[in-house]
Design an enzyme around this catalytic site. Structure first.
Site, PDB file in Angstrom:
ATOM      1  N   HIS A 142       5.676  12.614   2.619  1.00 48.38           N
ATOM      2  CA  HIS A 142       5.443  12.616   1.173  1.00 48.38           C
ATOM      3  C   HIS A 142       4.286  11.711   0.777  1.00 48.38           C
ATOM      4  O   HIS A 142       4.043  10.682   1.407  1.00 48.38           O
ATOM      5  CB  HIS A 142       6.719  12.266   0.398  1.00 48.38           C
ATOM      6  CG  HIS A 142       7.246  10.884   0.616  1.00 48.38           C
ATOM      7  ND1 HIS A 142       6.831   9.808  -0.128  1.00 48.38           N
ATOM      8  CD2 HIS A 142       8.162  10.399   1.485  1.00 48.38           C
ATOM      9  CE1 HIS A 142       7.477   8.732   0.268  1.00 48.38           C
ATOM     10  NE2 HIS A 142       8.292   9.050   1.258  1.00 48.38           N
ATOM     11  N   ASP A 144       3.791  10.471  -2.443  1.00 48.02           N
ATOM     12  CA  ASP A 144       4.028   9.493  -3.513  1.00 48.02           C
ATOM     13  C   ASP A 144       4.600   8.197  -2.934  1.00 48.02           C
ATOM     14  O   ASP A 144       5.097   8.161  -1.810  1.00 48.02           O
ATOM     15  CB  ASP A 144       4.974  10.065  -4.587  1.00 48.02           C
ATOM     16  CG  ASP A 144       6.372  10.368  -4.067  1.00 48.02           C
ATOM     17  OD1 ASP A 144       6.496  10.826  -2.912  1.00 48.02           O
ATOM     18  OD2 ASP A 144       7.354  10.135  -4.804  1.00 48.02           O
ATOM     19  N   ASP A 175       5.622   3.946   4.253  1.00 44.57           N
ATOM     20  CA  ASP A 175       6.391   4.913   3.471  1.00 44.57           C
ATOM     21  C   ASP A 175       5.495   5.536   2.404  1.00 44.57           C
ATOM     22  O   ASP A 175       5.426   5.026   1.304  1.00 44.57           O
ATOM     23  CB  ASP A 175       7.591   4.197   2.845  1.00 44.57           C
ATOM     24  CG  ASP A 175       8.509   5.116   2.076  1.00 44.57           C
ATOM     25  OD1 ASP A 175       8.363   6.342   2.199  1.00 44.57           O
ATOM     26  OD2 ASP A 175       9.361   4.605   1.338  1.00 44.57           O
ATOM     27  N   GLU A 209       8.987  12.553  -3.653  1.00 47.31           N
ATOM     28  CA  GLU A 209      10.133  12.213  -2.809  1.00 47.31           C
ATOM     29  C   GLU A 209      10.856  10.987  -3.320  1.00 47.31           C
ATOM     30  O   GLU A 209      12.079  10.905  -3.288  1.00 47.31           O
ATOM     31  CB  GLU A 209       9.673  11.967  -1.357  1.00 47.31           C
ATOM     32  CG  GLU A 209      10.798  11.860  -0.328  1.00 47.31           C
ATOM     33  CD  GLU A 209      11.399  10.463  -0.162  1.00 47.31           C
ATOM     34  OE1 GLU A 209      12.437  10.341   0.509  1.00 47.31           O
ATOM     35  OE2 GLU A 209      10.861   9.484  -0.713  1.00 47.31           O
ATOM     36  N   GLU A 210      10.103  10.007  -3.797  1.00 51.03           N
ATOM     37  CA  GLU A 210      10.717   8.739  -4.213  1.00 51.03           C
ATOM     38  C   GLU A 210      11.588   8.911  -5.453  1.00 51.03           C
ATOM     39  O   GLU A 210      12.348   8.021  -5.807  1.00 51.03           O
ATOM     40  CB  GLU A 210       9.635   7.677  -4.447  1.00 51.03           C
ATOM     41  CG  GLU A 210       8.826   7.317  -3.197  1.00 51.03           C
ATOM     42  CD  GLU A 210       9.645   6.612  -2.101  1.00 51.03           C
ATOM     43  OE1 GLU A 210      10.853   6.369  -2.322  1.00 51.03           O
ATOM     44  OE2 GLU A 210       9.074   6.325  -1.039  1.00 51.03           O
ATOM     45  N   ASP A 236      11.089  14.744   9.609  1.00 48.84           N
ATOM     46  CA  ASP A 236      10.711  14.016   8.395  1.00 48.84           C
ATOM     47  C   ASP A 236      10.683  12.525   8.701  1.00 48.84           C
ATOM     48  O   ASP A 236      11.004  12.097   9.806  1.00 48.84           O
ATOM     49  CB  ASP A 236      11.744  14.319   7.293  1.00 48.84           C
ATOM     50  CG  ASP A 236      11.335  13.789   5.917  1.00 48.84           C
ATOM     51  OD1 ASP A 236      10.135  13.533   5.686  1.00 48.84           O
ATOM     52  OD2 ASP A 236      12.235  13.631   5.062  1.00 48.84           O
ATOM     53  N   HIS A 482       9.565  -0.558   0.561  1.00 51.49           N
ATOM     54  CA  HIS A 482       9.869  -0.679  -0.869  1.00 51.49           C
ATOM     55  C   HIS A 482       9.829  -2.144  -1.308  1.00 51.49           C
ATOM     56  O   HIS A 482      10.240  -2.452  -2.423  1.00 51.49           O
ATOM     57  CB  HIS A 482      11.241  -0.081  -1.235  1.00 51.49           C
ATOM     58  CG  HIS A 482      11.274   1.420  -1.116  1.00 51.49           C
ATOM     59  ND1 HIS A 482      12.169   2.197  -1.795  1.00 51.49           N
ATOM     60  CD2 HIS A 482      10.516   2.285  -0.400  1.00 51.49           C
ATOM     61  CE1 HIS A 482      11.963   3.475  -1.491  1.00 51.49           C
ATOM     62  NE2 HIS A 482      10.974   3.544  -0.639  1.00 51.49           N
TER      63      HIS A 482
HETATM   64 ZN   LIG Z   1       9.675   7.644   1.932  1.00 49.93          ZN
END
Ligand SMILES: [Zn+2]
Ligand SMILES: *[C@@H]1O[C@H](CO)[C@@H](O)[C@H](O)[C@H]1NC(C)=O
Ligand SMILES: *[C@@H]1O[C@H](CO)[C@@H](O)[C@H](O)[C@H]1NC(C)=O
Ligand SMILES: *[C@@H]1O[C@H](CO)[C@@H](O)[C@H](O)[C@H]1NC(C)=O
Length: 522
Positions: A142, A144, A175, A209-210, A236, A482
């Site tokens: 992903h 984003d 990520d 995705e987030e 994934d 994150h």
């Molecule tokens: Zn992710």
């Protein structure tokens, strides 16, 4: 309690050992959204028996090294932030689209590749194989990222892609822009070298995705379904190569996520006629709701450690540990209730033991002298593999046990099916072979994600979803996810490009070699 003396002693003994090993292990593994425990199935597919296919080895020269790093840094500098399900930086998403087209001109012009935008900002690539009878697979990533602010304490601004000691810093470096860019970079180099896959494959790049992937992945999955596509497997993001993170384990371990916990958001509300604070009723909306919430906190969901795939996980990794952990992990038929009780004491490890219950919002009242007519609370639950969404809802109803509290499911899904990880499992074995060929010292083992990815939207298209990228995690790295100072080393990024190049080519075999039967050591 009626614990007898010796039993209590055993408990204490175990407590000491386990809290110094397993608890720290799991603690380190459970940070942020995607963490793990694991199992090693010890599969013996003899490498010599693998079908030989034409293999282009990617020898990255100096010029390419600069190019691939520059492409990656450019990707990190574009702040493709998802703020909420309805708000994302669409300007950045358009910039990102442009970057992909300029960085990978061969991918976008090759007659083997069909590209389409999905939901405006997501991407779906189809790379045609020369043998259409081979079932295709999907690489998913992903574009984003979650928000990041320099003021949170970053060593380098989060969208700078600044280099410090061989690491590139920035939101999305792990990520999930490293897979996004390295998959396409690998394909770009392969196509330049004249590679034609035998097995066709898809690349899906979601842009939300987030915030659950309802626009990106959901639409990519819908398009594939409409076209009647069945996928051999999906690969994934998710787990990683853990190096020195699992204390007591010999050597690094590549953990391949084979399942994810389920999730539920439940709204509790109490509605009554408003009344003045000078003449309060005996019970108010707030009091009734608070009592209901308290009952949910006092009565956690049942302890289920040992009833889901986590039992096999411990048992199968046992041989990589020294005594006494080897013994405990090999004998979970005996130790799992005890282990479950110890693991539930810390939030980080409790997540593996049961469906967790978290009250996340509690709202009522607008004026100091008015008793609110409405009080509402939101509860977020993460569902253990051995439970279903319906079972969890039933338990909430019986625990709350008050007709005045209205209980509504806002959003939720069951735990994800467990993907195969045995010697007949094509996707798992290709991941394993690719990892072991590149990193012979790494043990490959299945694991479980306690957070979610958008790969769940593909569960009707395939039986096997794997969640893994060969990103190296050392102690403390999980918190960068994150969090602050998310980073990847330049060397590791280059390894990702090589990994996907090898992975794509390894998928060109028609079928896996026959498993060889070997006598298992005790
Ligand atoms: Zn992710
Ligand atoms: C998803 O699509 C809806 C409807 O087109 C739109 O309003 C929303 O902003 C989109 N969200 C994201 C994150 O793409
Ligand atoms: C959105 O992205 C653009 C660059 O693509 C950037 O200039 C802008 O500041 C971003 N907006 C927000 C709100 O982050
Ligand atoms: C996609 O773009 C079109 C116009 O270009 C716009 O009308 C539509 O709302 C956009 N969809 C999403 C999901 O952002």
């Amino acid at each position: 309690m009626t614990d007898s003396g010796p039993k209590l002693k055993l408990f204490k003994w175990l407590k000491i050992i386990i809290s110094s090993f397993i608890v720290t292990v799991l603690l380190l593994l459970t940070i942020a959204s995607i963490r793990t425990i694991t199992l090693d199935v010890n599969v013996g597919l003899q490498l010599a028996q693998w079908e030989k296919t034409k293999h282009i080895s990617l020898v990255i020269d100096h010029r390419q090294r600069e190019e691939l790093i520059e492409n990656f840094k450019e990707a990190v500098r574009i702040p493709t932030v998802s703020f909420s399900e309805t708000e994302s930086n669409t300007t950045a998403l358009l910039h990102f689209d442009r970057l992909l087209r300029t960085a990978f001109p061969t991918v976008f012009s090759s007659s083997l590749v069909q590209h389409e935008n999905v939901a405006n900002y997501s991407h779906l690539f189809w790379v045609q194989g020369s043998q259409p009878d081979l079932e295709p697979y999907l690489l998913l990533a992903h574009i984003d990222v979650v928000p990041a602010s320099e003021s949170d304490g970053w060593e380098a601004p989060p969208f700078s892609a600044k280099e410090i000691n061989g690491f590139i810093y920035g939101r999305g470096t792990i990520d999930n822009k490293s897979p996004v860019m390295s998959i396409l970079q690998a394909l770009e180099y392969l196509l330049i070298k004249g590679y034609t896959p035998r097995r066709g494959f898809y690349i899906g790049l979601g842009h939300d995705e987030e915030v659950s992937g309802y626009n990106g992945s959901v639409n990519i999955a819908r398009i594939l379904k409409q076209r009647g596509v069945q996928l051999l497997f999906v690969l994934d993001e998710g787990l990683a190569i853990l190096d020195g993170v699992i204390s007591g384990l010999e050597g690094p371990a590549a953990l391949i996520g084979i399942s994810e916990k389920g999730s539920a958001t439940v709204k509790l509300s109490v509605n009554m006629v408003p009344s003045h604070s000078s003449m309060p009723p005996r019970e108010t909306t707030v009091g009734i709701l608070a009592a209901a919430v308290k009952r949910l906190e006092d009565n956690p969901m049942p302890r289920l450690f040992g009833h889901g795939p986590e039992r096999g996980i411990f048992e199968n990794l046992a041989h990589k540990f020294g005594f006494p952990l080897k013994f405990i992990m090999s004998n979970l038929w005996l130790f799992s209730p005890l282990l479950g009780r110890i693991l539930e004491r810390k939030p980080e490890t409790n997540a593996f033991v049961r469906t967790t219950t978290a009250v996340t919002m509690f709202n009522a009242g607008v004026k100091v002298n008015v008793i609110p007519s409405l009080a509402e609370a939101y509860v977020n639950l993460r569902i253990h593999s051995a439970q279903s969404l319906q079972e969890v809802l039933d338990l909430i109803h019986s625990t709350v046990g008050d007709q005045r509290v209205k209980i509504e499911l806002v959003d939720g899904f069951d735990p994800l099916p467990v993907s195969s990880a045995d010697e007949k499992s094509f996707g798992f074995q290709i991941i394993k072979k690719t990892v072991v060929d590149m990193f012979p010292a790494v043990t490959v083992a299945p694991g479980i994600c306690i957070g979610n990815t958008d790969s769940r939207h593909f569960k009707d298209l395939t039986n096997d979803i794997y969640r893994f990228a060969p990103v190296w995690f050392k102690p403390g790295d999980a918190q960068r996810f994150h969090g602050i100072n998310e980073r990847i080393s330049k060397k590791n990024y280059e390894e990702l490009v090589v990994f996907y190049s090898d992975f794509i080519q390894n998928c060109d075999i028609q079928k896996l070699p026959e498993p060889h039967s070997s006598v298992h050591e005790l």
